[in-house]
Scaffold this active site. Structure first.
Site, PDB file in Angstrom:
ATOM      1  CE1 TYR A  86      -3.502  -2.046   5.061  1.00 27.04           C
ATOM      2  CE2 TYR A  86      -3.509   0.265   4.405  1.00 27.04           C
ATOM      3  CZ  TYR A  86      -3.580  -1.073   4.078  1.00 27.04           C
ATOM      4  OH  TYR A  86      -3.718  -1.449   2.756  1.00 27.04           O
ATOM      5  CB  THR A  88      -0.918   0.026   1.238  1.00 24.81           C
ATOM      6  OG1 THR A  88      -1.565   1.302   1.325  1.00 24.81           O
ATOM      7  CG2 THR A  88      -0.124  -0.178   2.520  1.00 24.81           C
TER       8      THR A  88
END
Length: 328
Positions: free
Chosen positions: A142, A118
């Protein structure tokens, strides 16, 4: 005999589209999922092996049964807000499970690993086009957990010869053009499906979080890539590794981005319906403009996104929402 590819999270949004792309490209996708967020209705393109990445014995069993030539790893927790409130959950689930998977792959002599990372690993670097050379500065668990997995892949490459392709990207949108699979999360947090739910009357309105950002219309700008284009890049990444090319990181994005209001305007044109809107306050941590370039993927992988036009992404998503959604 067609080569097998183990697809973790293969019943989820991106994973199910990847399974279809792999099947079309001549592979047999083995969907490995615990259905914590995935959907059994989405498993259509290859065998299903239900299991949890925390269960090493189950992983070993699946590797022994199919002897996959590669792993395509999508399974992960991915809610930024939740990761800020409960970081231990993200470090335990994302990192520990990835380590289990990497160790199982190495033990099974499966040396090709395609990882769905990501652009959240870059943190809040507002207003610049992010690329593979941009410094990684994650600001939540995350993004931190994904960067840790990238580090693990590099370490296992150096120590064991594990070959990897890592993809970093922001907002994935759209749905399979044939409406066989699509996007549905519980809870839903992504702009386009939230917007389509509001249009369809499944929620009262779409909340626009902040209208005073230093952007062309005051709302946040984000990069969107069609899910079909995204998974095509993953198949190209797999072929890159099969061609014995070195481990590589690729960013996938438009380099431009669309504002929230531009997405809403495009949806009106596509659906011919108004979007009920509620104006909300800025959310903590939201950057004004986040976009990611894809020059390396274009030049080295030969990736040519075909459907990452905003109207096409919304149109495909709308067709999916109207046709058939997964059963709760």
């Amino acid at each position: 005999m067609k080569p097998h590819v183990l697809v973790t999270g293969g019943a989820g949004y991106i994973g199910s589209h990847a399974c279809k792309a792999l099947s079309r490209a001549g592979y047999v996708p083995i969907c490995f999922d615990n259905f914590s967020t995935g959907w059994k209705e989405a498993v259509k393109f290859g065998p299903l092996e239900e299991g949890d990445l925390a269960d090493r014995a189950r992983l070993d069993e699946v590797f022994a049964k199919y002897q996959p030539i590669a792993v395509m790893h999508f399974a992960a927790l991915s809610l930024v807000g939740e990761s800020m409130q409960n970081p231990s959950k993200y470090w335990r689930t994302n990192v520990n499970c990835a380590l289990n998977l990497i160790e199982a792959a190495v033990e099974a002599d499966c040396w090709n690993f395609v990882f769905s990372s990501t652009c959240a690993t870059y943190g809040d670097q507002d207003g610049v086009v992010l690329n593979e050379e941009t410094e990684q500065r994650p600001i939540n668990a995350y993004g931190g957990s994904k960067r840790a997995i990238e580090d693990m892949l590099r370490d296992f490459g150096a120590s064991h010869g594990l070959n990897s392709v890592i993809f970093r990207y922001f907002n994935v949108a759209g749905a399979d053009p044939d409406a066989e699979v699509g996007e549905q999360h519980v809870p839903e947090t992504h702009l386009i499906p939230l917007m389509l739910d509001a249009i369809a009357g499944k929620r009262p309105a779409l909340t626009v979080f902040g209208s005073d950002y230093p952007t062309r219309d005051g709302t946040c700008i984000r990069d969107y890539v069609h899910v079909s284009d995204l998974v095509d890049a993953h198949v190209l990444g797999l072929k890159w590794l099969q061609d014995s090319k070195p481990s590589r990181v690729f960013c996938l994005g438009s380099g431009n981005g669309f504002s929230v209001r531009e997405v809403i305007d495009a949806s009106r044109a596509v659906t011919n319906r108004d979007v009920p809107i509620v104006e909300g306050e800025r959310r903590p941590g939201d950057a004004a403009c986040l976009v990611s370039g894809s020059k390396r993927a274009l030049e080295e992988l030969g990736w040519q996104p075909q459907r990452s036009d905003l109207s096409v992404m919304i149109g495909d998503a709308w067709r999916w929402h109207q046709a058939k959604e997964y059963e709760y």
